[in-house]
Design a protein around this motif. Structure first.
Motif, mmCIF file in Angstrom:
data_model
loop_
_atom_site.group_PDB
_atom_site.id
_atom_site.type_symbol
_atom_site.label_atom_id
_atom_site.label_comp_id
_atom_site.label_asym_id
_atom_site.label_seq_id
_atom_site.Cartn_x
_atom_site.Cartn_y
_atom_site.Cartn_z
ATOM 1 N N ALA A 52 0.824 -1.217 0.000
ATOM 2 C CA ALA A 52 0.000 0.000 0.000
ATOM 3 C C ALA A 52 0.853 1.260 0.000
ATOM 4 C CB ALA A 52 -0.980 0.005 1.175
ATOM 5 N N THR A 53 1.989 1.203 -0.679
ATOM 6 C CA THR A 53 2.833 2.394 -0.809
ATOM 7 C C THR A 53 2.792 2.871 -2.239
ATOM 8 O OG1 THR A 53 4.801 1.065 -1.250
ATOM 9 C CG2 THR A 53 4.387 1.686 1.049
ATOM 10 N N GLU A 54 2.724 4.144 -2.422
ATOM 11 C CA GLU A 54 2.680 4.722 -3.755
ATOM 12 C C GLU A 54 4.086 4.896 -4.295
ATOM 13 O OE1 GLU A 54 0.164 8.175 -3.928
ATOM 14 O OE2 GLU A 54 -1.087 7.362 -2.342
ATOM 15 N N SER A 55 4.281 4.518 -5.558
ATOM 16 C CA SER A 55 5.590 4.698 -6.165
ATOM 17 C C SER A 55 5.645 5.968 -7.011
ATOM 18 C CB SER A 55 5.942 3.476 -7.027
ATOM 19 O OG SER A 55 4.983 3.312 -8.037
ATOM 20 N N ARG A 56 4.500 6.588 -7.252
ATOM 21 C CA ARG A 56 4.427 7.859 -7.985
ATOM 22 C C ARG A 56 3.600 8.820 -7.148
ATOM 23 N NH1 ARG A 56 2.147 7.456 -13.960
ATOM 24 N NH2 ARG A 56 1.726 5.304 -13.540
ATOM 25 N N PRO A 57 3.887 10.112 -7.247
ATOM 26 C CA PRO A 57 3.056 11.075 -6.519
ATOM 27 C C PRO A 57 1.590 10.940 -6.944
ATOM 28 C CG PRO A 57 5.014 12.146 -7.394
ATOM 29 C CD PRO A 57 4.983 10.751 -7.961
ATOM 30 N N ALA A 58 0.692 11.098 -5.998
ATOM 31 C CA ALA A 58 -0.737 10.920 -6.260
ATOM 32 C C ALA A 58 -1.246 11.843 -7.365
ATOM 33 C CB ALA A 58 -1.529 11.144 -4.971
ATOM 34 N N ALA A 59 -0.831 13.083 -7.357
ATOM 35 C CA ALA A 59 -1.306 14.037 -8.369
ATOM 36 C C ALA A 59 -0.855 13.629 -9.765
ATOM 37 C CB ALA A 59 -0.815 15.447 -8.042
ATOM 38 N N GLU A 60 0.380 13.141 -9.880
ATOM 39 C CA GLU A 60 0.893 12.689 -11.176
ATOM 40 C C GLU A 60 0.124 11.458 -11.660
ATOM 41 O OE1 GLU A 60 4.908 10.531 -12.767
ATOM 42 O OE2 GLU A 60 5.161 12.168 -11.332
ATOM 43 N N ARG A 61 -0.136 10.525 -10.760
ATOM 44 C CA ARG A 61 -0.882 9.316 -11.102
ATOM 45 C C ARG A 61 -2.292 9.667 -11.550
ATOM 46 N NH1 ARG A 61 -0.732 6.890 -6.548
ATOM 47 N NH2 ARG A 61 -2.842 7.358 -5.913
ATOM 48 N N ALA A 62 -2.957 10.532 -10.808
ATOM 49 C CA ALA A 62 -4.324 10.932 -11.153
ATOM 50 C C ALA A 62 -4.358 11.618 -12.515
ATOM 51 C CB ALA A 62 -4.896 11.851 -10.078
ATOM 52 N N GLN A 63 -3.433 12.519 -12.754
ATOM 53 C CA GLN A 63 -3.396 13.231 -14.031
ATOM 54 C C GLN A 63 -3.210 12.251 -15.181
ATOM 55 O OE1 GLN A 63 -0.282 16.154 -14.360
ATOM 56 N NE2 GLN A 63 -0.985 16.877 -16.335
ATOM 57 N N ARG A 64 -2.327 11.284 -15.015
ATOM 58 C CA ARG A 64 -2.091 10.292 -16.063
ATOM 59 C C ARG A 64 -3.343 9.440 -16.306
ATOM 60 N NH1 ARG A 64 -0.604 8.903 -20.751
ATOM 61 N NH2 ARG A 64 -0.074 6.733 -20.956
ATOM 62 N N MET A 65 -4.032 9.056 -15.249
ATOM 63 C CA MET A 65 -5.244 8.239 -15.401
ATOM 64 C C MET A 65 -6.338 8.999 -16.133
ATOM 65 S SD MET A 65 -5.417 6.211 -11.795
ATOM 66 C CE MET A 65 -6.804 5.186 -12.319
ATOM 67 N N TRP A 66 -6.573 10.253 -15.760
ATOM 68 C CA TRP A 66 -7.612 11.047 -16.421
ATOM 69 C C TRP A 66 -7.221 11.305 -17.873
ATOM 70 C CZ3 TRP A 66 -10.729 9.386 -13.351
ATOM 71 C CH2 TRP A 66 -10.753 9.626 -11.985
ATOM 72 N N GLN A 67 -5.926 11.461 -18.136
ATOM 73 C CA GLN A 67 -5.457 11.650 -19.509
ATOM 74 C C GLN A 67 -5.717 10.390 -20.334
ATOM 75 O OE1 GLN A 67 -1.295 12.593 -19.848
ATOM 76 N NE2 GLN A 67 -1.318 12.491 -22.063
ATOM 77 N N LEU A 68 -5.453 9.217 -19.761
ATOM 78 C CA LEU A 68 -5.711 7.957 -20.466
ATOM 79 C C LEU A 68 -7.197 7.802 -20.789
ATOM 80 C CD1 LEU A 68 -3.432 5.451 -18.513
ATOM 81 C CD2 LEU A 68 -3.202 6.139 -20.911
ATOM 82 N N ILE A 69 -8.040 8.151 -19.836
ATOM 83 C CA ILE A 69 -9.483 8.061 -20.074
ATOM 84 C C ILE A 69 -9.887 9.032 -21.175
ATOM 85 C CG2 ILE A 69 -11.755 8.508 -19.057
ATOM 86 C CD1 ILE A 69 -10.605 7.312 -16.449
ATOM 87 N N GLN A 70 -9.361 10.248 -21.123
ATOM 88 C CA GLN A 70 -9.650 11.240 -22.156
ATOM 89 C C GLN A 70 -9.252 10.719 -23.530
ATOM 90 O OE1 GLN A 70 -10.984 14.520 -21.749
ATOM 91 N NE2 GLN A 70 -11.160 14.367 -23.941
ATOM 92 N N GLU A 71 -8.079 10.117 -23.627
ATOM 93 C CA GLU A 71 -7.612 9.572 -24.898
ATOM 94 C C GLU A 71 -8.522 8.452 -25.395
ATOM 95 O OE1 GLU A 71 -3.573 8.463 -24.076
ATOM 96 O OE2 GLU A 71 -2.911 10.552 -23.940
ATOM 97 N N GLU A 72 -8.964 7.592 -24.501
ATOM 98 C CA GLU A 72 -9.867 6.500 -24.891
ATOM 99 C C GLU A 72 -11.218 7.040 -25.358
ATOM 100 O OE1 GLU A 72 -9.990 3.097 -25.262
ATOM 101 O OE2 GLU A 72 -7.822 3.311 -25.265
ATOM 102 N N LEU A 73 -11.745 8.024 -24.649
ATOM 103 C CA LEU A 73 -13.031 8.607 -25.038
ATOM 104 C C LEU A 73 -12.917 9.285 -26.394
ATOM 105 C CD1 LEU A 73 -14.114 10.066 -21.587
ATOM 106 C CD2 LEU A 73 -15.061 8.038 -22.730
ATOM 107 N N THR A 74 -11.794 9.937 -26.641
ATOM 108 C CA THR A 74 -11.566 10.580 -27.931
ATOM 109 C C THR A 74 -11.445 9.519 -29.025
ATOM 110 O OG1 THR A 74 -10.464 12.443 -26.861
ATOM 111 C CG2 THR A 74 -10.052 12.147 -29.218
ATOM 112 N N ALA A 75 -10.694 8.465 -28.765
ATOM 113 C CA ALA A 75 -10.506 7.400 -29.744
ATOM 114 C C ALA A 75 -11.824 6.705 -30.089
ATOM 115 C CB ALA A 75 -9.499 6.379 -29.219
ATOM 116 N N ARG A 76 -12.728 6.637 -29.130
ATOM 117 C CA ARG A 76 -14.017 5.975 -29.350
ATOM 118 C C ARG A 76 -15.069 6.930 -29.902
ATOM 119 N NH1 ARG A 76 -14.074 0.896 -26.406
ATOM 120 N NH2 ARG A 76 -12.020 0.655 -25.475
#
Length: 102
Positions: A52-76
């Motif tokens: 239960a330890t984070e290897s990346r800062p939470a803000a960086e992880r969240a930004q990357r996840m929302w970016q991935l979702i945005q890319e998928e929604l755009t692709a679809r």
């Protein structure tokens, strides 16, 4: 469940625009998008479930996840490339159905 899992991994609530766009997809596509993002984050070592330890800062992880979702929604085709850019929130909101509306 998957929305909750993605929010837990991101450490915050789903952005409204992303959630509304996700709901426009068929259920199977919604699952694909959410499983893909959740899997990519856990596979990439964004979160170590055993310790239960984070290897990346939470803000960086969240930004990357929302970016991935945005890319998928755009692709679809749910979100246009223009909406994915800077003025996208207003353009996206204008295209999404309003609850109780026609």
């Amino acid at each position: 469940r998957l929305v909750g899992e993605v929010q837990r991994l991101a450490g915050g609530p789903f952005p409204r625009d992303h959630l509304l766009a996700l709901w426009r997809l068929p259920l199977s596509d919604q699952s694909d998008v959410l499983l893909g993002v959740a899997g990519s984050e856990s596979d990439a070592g964004a979160f170590d479930f055993r310790s239960a330890t984070e290897s990346r800062p939470a803000a960086e992880r969240a930004q990357r996840m929302w970016q991935l979702i945005q890319e998928e929604l755009t692709a679809r085709g749910v979100v246009s490339r223009a909406a994915a850019g800077g003025a996208g929130k207003q353009a996206l909101a204008a295209r999404l159905p309003v609850a109780g509306g026609a």
